[in-house]
Design an enzyme around this catalytic site. Structure first.
Site, mmCIF file in Angstrom:
data_model
loop_
_atom_site.group_PDB
_atom_site.id
_atom_site.type_symbol
_atom_site.label_atom_id
_atom_site.label_comp_id
_atom_site.label_asym_id
_atom_site.label_seq_id
_atom_site.Cartn_x
_atom_site.Cartn_y
_atom_site.Cartn_z
ATOM 1 N N GLU A 16 -5.883 8.047 64.293
ATOM 2 C CA GLU A 16 -4.817 8.808 63.649
ATOM 3 C C GLU A 16 -3.490 8.709 64.401
ATOM 4 O O GLU A 16 -2.575 9.486 64.146
ATOM 5 C CB GLU A 16 -5.231 10.271 63.501
ATOM 6 C CG GLU A 16 -6.439 10.470 62.602
ATOM 7 C CD GLU A 16 -6.843 11.927 62.498
ATOM 8 O OE1 GLU A 16 -6.113 12.683 61.826
ATOM 9 O OE2 GLU A 16 -7.865 12.314 63.089
ATOM 10 N N LYS A 131 -17.081 18.281 61.998
ATOM 11 C CA LYS A 131 -17.414 18.798 60.675
ATOM 12 C C LYS A 131 -18.838 19.354 60.620
ATOM 13 O O LYS A 131 -19.108 20.295 59.870
ATOM 14 C CB LYS A 131 -17.212 17.716 59.624
ATOM 15 C CG LYS A 131 -15.771 17.275 59.442
ATOM 16 C CD LYS A 131 -15.637 16.175 58.401
ATOM 17 C CE LYS A 131 -14.194 15.781 58.168
ATOM 18 N NZ LYS A 131 -13.560 15.193 59.378
ATOM 19 N N PHE A 171 -19.455 11.970 49.261
ATOM 20 C CA PHE A 171 -18.399 11.604 50.196
ATOM 21 C C PHE A 171 -19.008 11.382 51.571
ATOM 22 O O PHE A 171 -19.798 12.201 52.047
ATOM 23 C CB PHE A 171 -17.315 12.685 50.264
ATOM 24 C CG PHE A 171 -16.294 12.564 49.165
ATOM 25 C CD1 PHE A 171 -15.259 11.649 49.262
ATOM 26 C CD2 PHE A 171 -16.379 13.353 48.023
ATOM 27 C CE1 PHE A 171 -14.324 11.522 48.250
ATOM 28 C CE2 PHE A 171 -15.452 13.232 47.009
ATOM 29 C CZ PHE A 171 -14.418 12.308 47.115
ATOM 30 N N SER A 179 -7.073 12.689 58.629
ATOM 31 C CA SER A 179 -6.119 11.824 57.924
ATOM 32 C C SER A 179 -6.798 10.928 56.897
ATOM 33 O O SER A 179 -6.284 9.866 56.541
ATOM 34 C CB SER A 179 -5.310 10.966 58.912
ATOM 35 O OG SER A 179 -4.534 11.783 59.749
ATOM 36 N N SER A 180 -7.988 11.336 56.440
ATOM 37 C CA SER A 180 -8.742 10.606 55.416
ATOM 38 C C SER A 180 -9.142 9.210 55.859
ATOM 39 O O SER A 180 -9.432 8.354 55.021
ATOM 40 C CB SER A 180 -7.945 10.527 54.097
ATOM 41 O OG SER A 180 -7.708 11.818 53.582
ATOM 42 N N ALA A 210 -21.724 16.589 49.310
ATOM 43 C CA ALA A 210 -21.873 16.533 47.858
ATOM 44 C C ALA A 210 -20.483 16.583 47.224
ATOM 45 O O ALA A 210 -19.626 17.367 47.637
ATOM 46 C CB ALA A 210 -22.727 17.699 47.374
ATOM 47 N N PHE A 212 -17.551 17.438 44.784
ATOM 48 C CA PHE A 212 -17.128 18.412 43.785
ATOM 49 C C PHE A 212 -16.408 17.658 42.671
ATOM 50 O O PHE A 212 -15.437 16.952 42.917
ATOM 51 C CB PHE A 212 -16.179 19.434 44.397
ATOM 52 C CG PHE A 212 -16.844 20.491 45.230
ATOM 53 C CD1 PHE A 212 -17.426 21.596 44.624
ATOM 54 C CD2 PHE A 212 -16.891 20.390 46.606
ATOM 55 C CE1 PHE A 212 -18.035 22.580 45.383
ATOM 56 C CE2 PHE A 212 -17.495 21.365 47.374
ATOM 57 C CZ PHE A 212 -18.070 22.465 46.759
ATOM 58 N N GLU A 213 -16.882 17.800 41.467
ATOM 59 C CA GLU A 213 -16.254 17.152 40.321
ATOM 60 C C GLU A 213 -15.468 18.188 39.508
ATOM 61 O O GLU A 213 -15.861 19.355 39.422
ATOM 62 C CB GLU A 213 -17.312 16.484 39.447
ATOM 63 C CG GLU A 213 -18.139 15.422 40.190
ATOM 64 C CD GLU A 213 -17.306 14.259 40.712
ATOM 65 O OE1 GLU A 213 -16.509 13.709 39.932
ATOM 66 O OE2 GLU A 213 -17.443 13.918 41.899
ATOM 67 N N ARG A 216 -9.827 21.440 41.534
ATOM 68 C CA ARG A 216 -8.463 21.259 42.014
ATOM 69 C C ARG A 216 -8.482 21.372 43.538
ATOM 70 O O ARG A 216 -9.141 22.267 44.096
ATOM 71 C CB ARG A 216 -7.543 22.329 41.416
ATOM 72 C CG ARG A 216 -7.495 22.278 39.905
ATOM 73 C CD ARG A 216 -6.859 23.532 39.295
ATOM 74 N NE ARG A 216 -5.416 23.591 39.508
ATOM 75 C CZ ARG A 216 -4.648 24.580 39.028
ATOM 76 N NH1 ARG A 216 -5.201 25.571 38.325
ATOM 77 N NH2 ARG A 216 -3.345 24.589 39.254
ATOM 78 N N ASN A 309 -8.018 22.097 59.809
ATOM 79 C CA ASN A 309 -7.323 21.250 60.780
ATOM 80 C C ASN A 309 -6.524 22.144 61.723
ATOM 81 O O ASN A 309 -5.629 22.874 61.274
ATOM 82 C CB ASN A 309 -6.385 20.272 60.078
ATOM 83 C CG ASN A 309 -7.128 19.179 59.354
ATOM 84 O OD1 ASN A 309 -7.362 18.105 59.890
ATOM 85 N ND2 ASN A 309 -7.535 19.452 58.121
ATOM 86 N N SER A 318 3.925 15.883 55.021
ATOM 87 C CA SER A 318 2.739 16.713 55.201
ATOM 88 C C SER A 318 2.845 18.035 54.457
ATOM 89 O O SER A 318 3.934 18.592 54.266
ATOM 90 C CB SER A 318 2.505 16.974 56.689
ATOM 91 O OG SER A 318 2.300 15.766 57.395
#
Length: 353
Positions: A16, A131, A171, A179-180, A210, A212-213, A216, A309, A318
């Protein structure tokens, strides 16, 4: 009152580094504009410390090489943090993301050196970065979040067992990164194996979540006040999505100049519930000064935690700076407030002694 001197640390050994460079140089510039005496310390990918010139600027620009601190960017510096040494500054401001900066390591170094610093402490930083352990702790406290599984270092993937437990898509994330970076959305057993390899390029411990579909994605900034209360921004909504339909690195920093809706419409009570969840999580993880709390809002109005974070991105793109600016707290106000919070703790400790 005389303003404290500040050493801003950025760059670092994690993947990062580019985000840290953009965040840290912005913080240093804003503090100088506020009249602070600032020393900018860049940390290279190999761990060298470099004192950067006051006009050093780093930014993430589409089409340009990502910013990086290199050994020839400034003057190599050996910072003496031992007992009785002359401190590099009154306050350290580590604007570091990921391992070796946001995970309690440099915080522990500052603690040993008795150098006051901005941000969460050693344990809080370490817990929030990992995590697996943040999810386990928060699950024990009843915080709503998605189902997850963990692949420890050295363990072989049993793709079918993970799919049986979490369903598809899944995922796949490095357990200790942000930062994905290193994240994939797997839609099959074969993709799951590929995603694990990608994640392990960043961290040898992997977390499966899992998916989330039809939710938002929302974010909140949490900022402490001098009296110990918390200011929580109105939940912004993430609008920018990458090619695979989620908020990846390119979507965050390169592809979309306006990745957020700062004033979204929510059903009645949703914003308040989200803010209360952010407050609860900040306290449970013993965070300090500043954090960003990311959540998912389901169609039935339930707010689920995504992650926390403890040193969120502070680049112009950001979410946290944008959310606080929308609430009337400018970027300069925000970073000065963080230094003030760290300095106030020094005063409180002296009073207690």
């Amino acid at each position: 009152m005389t303003k404290p001197t500040v050493a801003v640390f950025f760059g670092g050994r994690s993947v990062e580094q580019p985000v840290s460079c953009a965040s840290g140089s912005g913080v240093a510039k804003a503090l100088r504009e506020r009249g602070f005496d600032v020393t900018a310390i860049g940390i290279t990918r190999s761990g060298e410390w470099v004192e950067l010139p006051s006009d050093a600027a780093f930014a993430i620009d589409a089409g340009e090489a990502l910013p990086e601190v290199t050994a020839d960017a400034g003057k190599s510096v050996a910072v003496d943090l031992g007992p009785g040494s002359q401190p590099i500054a009154d306050i350290a401001f580590p604007v570091l993301h990921g391992p070796y900066g946001e995970d309690g390591t440099i915080q522990g170094l500052f603690e040993m050196a008795d150098l006051p610093y901005v941000g969460s402490g050693v344990l809080s930083s370490s817990l929030s970065m990992d995590k697996e352990f943040s999810k386990r702790l928060l699950a024990a406290e009843g915080v709503p979040q998605g189902a997850f599984a963990v692949l420890k270092p050295g363990e072989a993937l049993d793709a079918h067992a993970v799919i049986d437990r979490l369903g598809l898509p899944i995922f796949v994330k490095p357990a200790r990164a942000g930062s994905s970076l290193g994240i994939s959305k797997a839609k099959s057993a074969a993709e799951l194996a590929e995603a694990v390899e990608k994640a392990r390029e960043v961290d040898d411990k992997v977390v499966f979540e899992a998916s989330f579909e039809d939710v938002r994605e929302i974010e909140m900034g949490v900022l402490e006040t001098l009296d110990g209360d918390l200011e929580i921004t109105y939940p912004l909504e993430v609008l920018a999505m990458g090619e695979d339909g989620w908020f990846d690195f390119d979507a965050k920093y390169l592809d979309n100049p306006e990745p957020f809706n700062l004033h979204p419409d929510y059903p009645e009570g949703v914003a308040e519930r989200a803010q209360e969840l952010a407050r609860k999580v900040f306290r449970l993880l013993d965070c300090r000064d500043l954090a960003r709390v990311d959540c998912f809002l389901a169609a039935d109005g339930t707010v689920y935690l995504n992650e926390v974070n403890t040193m969120p991105g502070l680049t112009p793109m950001s979410g946290v700076p944008q959310a606080f600016a929308a609430a009337g707290v400018s970027y300069g106000d925000l970073v000065e407030r963080l230094v003030t919070l760290a300095a106030a703790r020094v005063g409180d400790q002296k009073d207690a002694a």
